[in-house]
Design an enzyme around this catalytic site. Structure first.
Site, mmCIF file in Angstrom:
data_model
loop_
_atom_site.group_PDB
_atom_site.id
_atom_site.type_symbol
_atom_site.label_atom_id
_atom_site.label_comp_id
_atom_site.label_asym_id
_atom_site.label_seq_id
_atom_site.Cartn_x
_atom_site.Cartn_y
_atom_site.Cartn_z
ATOM 1 N N ARG A 1 0.853 -1.282 0.031
ATOM 2 C CA ARG A 1 0.065 0.056 -0.062
ATOM 3 C C ARG A 1 0.788 1.053 0.074
ATOM 4 N NH1 ARG A 1 -3.370 -2.905 -1.321
ATOM 5 N NH2 ARG A 1 -5.399 -3.261 -0.574
ATOM 6 N N GLU B 1 -3.788 7.176 -5.869
ATOM 7 C CA GLU B 1 -3.920 6.515 -7.015
ATOM 8 C C GLU B 1 -5.142 7.090 -7.802
ATOM 9 O OE1 GLU B 1 -3.692 2.577 -5.585
ATOM 10 O OE2 GLU B 1 -1.574 2.566 -5.192
ATOM 11 N N HIS C 1 -0.368 -0.195 -9.575
ATOM 12 C CA HIS C 1 -1.227 -1.204 -8.501
ATOM 13 C C HIS C 1 -1.663 -2.420 -9.216
ATOM 14 C CE1 HIS C 1 -2.623 -1.027 -4.306
ATOM 15 N NE2 HIS C 1 -2.484 -2.230 -4.508
#
Length: 331
Positions: A237, A266, A286
């Protein structure tokens, strides 16, 4: 009345939808509604009305977005992290929260090594130089077998990272106060304390969930204790990293690079965008779990937990276990 299940993630792979088929075979209806970019809270709040179950993606799930979801019984996260879900609020409401531990472990472990190899062997720079007709060379790299790999966290993903590191003949050290030291040794790694890991590792990879306690754990002190010329890898994360401190460590030359599959914001903006644009950063969107095999497994694990709950049984991967005291479920 048939329970309705909403999925905000894709369930079709190669023309097949095994997770949807599983839910439908149990007698429940499935609808797939992919969100607009940004996972907007207003959209989340509206779409939950009338559904008993949510196979959840990256939407925020809390009092503000779930207040109209009067029929919701379970939030099944399509992934291992649940930092965008408020488990305490769900427990108060009698809503079960589940995740998919282990389903993405192979894919994320592969991604961690893709980032490490990409940085240590200058793959992006080399590719650009060859394609653009620049100097037909790259800076000197290093064999992985000559490096010590340090892991923060040794859950499902961490264990798979260790297995791959052994294949590369790396020395492996692990800091995880929640995992028995004997298990770490049995995996082929050496359990160490935080300071020992920071001072010895040539590359550090993060495999811990984001919590209030470890937010921005990779701060100036953490980075300052790392070996000069070391690499940082984050496939967990973005909030684990103080991005201002990481930028400073890269600018000063203290770190040789950072491989980041996740950022504090993000898509990245502000300081996150500045960070991913740094020449010593290899950044990805991600996408650690974005393989066909991993996404199939994740969706199936989540679907099985949804079916179990809607059939009056305890799901296998309950996150907010206190909620079970409020419900009359069979084992």
């Amino acid at each position: 009345m048939t329970h309705r299940v909403l999925s905000s993630v894709n369930l079709e792979f190669g023309g097949e939808s095994p997770a949807a088929a599983l839910i439908e075979a149990a007698g429940f209806a499935v609808e797939i509604r992919r969100p607009a970019p940004g996972w907007r809270d207003e959209e989340t709040r509206d779409k939950l009305v009338g559904f008993a179950a949510l196979l959840a993606g990256a939407e925020n799930l809390n009092a503000a977005t779930m207040d109209r979801a009067e029929d919701l019984k379970i939030v099944a996260r399509n992934g291992v992290g649940y930092d965008k879900v408020d488990p305490d609020y769900c427990t108060q409401r009698g809503i079960v929260v589940t995740n998919t531990p282990g389903a993405m472990a192979d894919a994320v472990a592969d991604q961690a090594f893709a980032l490490l190899l990409g940085m240590s062997r200058q793959l992006v720079l080399g590719d650009a130089r060859v394609k653009e007709g620049q100097t037909y060379d790259v800076p000197l790299g290093e064999d992985l077998c000559a490096m010590t790999l340090g892991l923060f966290g040794c859950g499902h993903i961490g264990a798979e990272v260790i297995r791959r590191a052994l294949g590369f003949k790396m020395q492996i050290i692990v800091h995880d106060p929640f995992i028995d030291a004997a298990r770490i040794r049995n995996l082929g790694a050496e359990p160490v304390d935080r300071d020992d890991l920071l001072s010895r590792a040539d590359a550090i990879t993060l495999h811990v969930p984001l919590t209030d306690a470890n937010s921005a754990m990779v701060d100036a002190d953490f980075l300052g204790q790392m070996k000069k010329g070391a690499y940082l890898i984050n496939t967990a994360r973005g909030g684990l990293v103080d991005e201002t401190a990481l930028l400073a460590a890269l600018e000063s030359g203290h770190l040789a690079g950072a491989g980041l599959d996740c950022q504090a914001s993000e898509p990245p903006e502000g300081r996150s965008l500045e960070l991913v644009r740094h020449p010593l950063v290899l950044a990805l969107p991600h996408s650690g779990s974005k393989t066909t095999a991993a996404r199939k497994r994740m969706a199936l694990v989540a679907a099985r937990d949804i079916v179990a709950l809607l059939e009056g049984k305890i799901p296998q991967h309950v996150v907010n276990k206190a909620v079970l005291d409020k419900l009359d479920l069979a084992i």
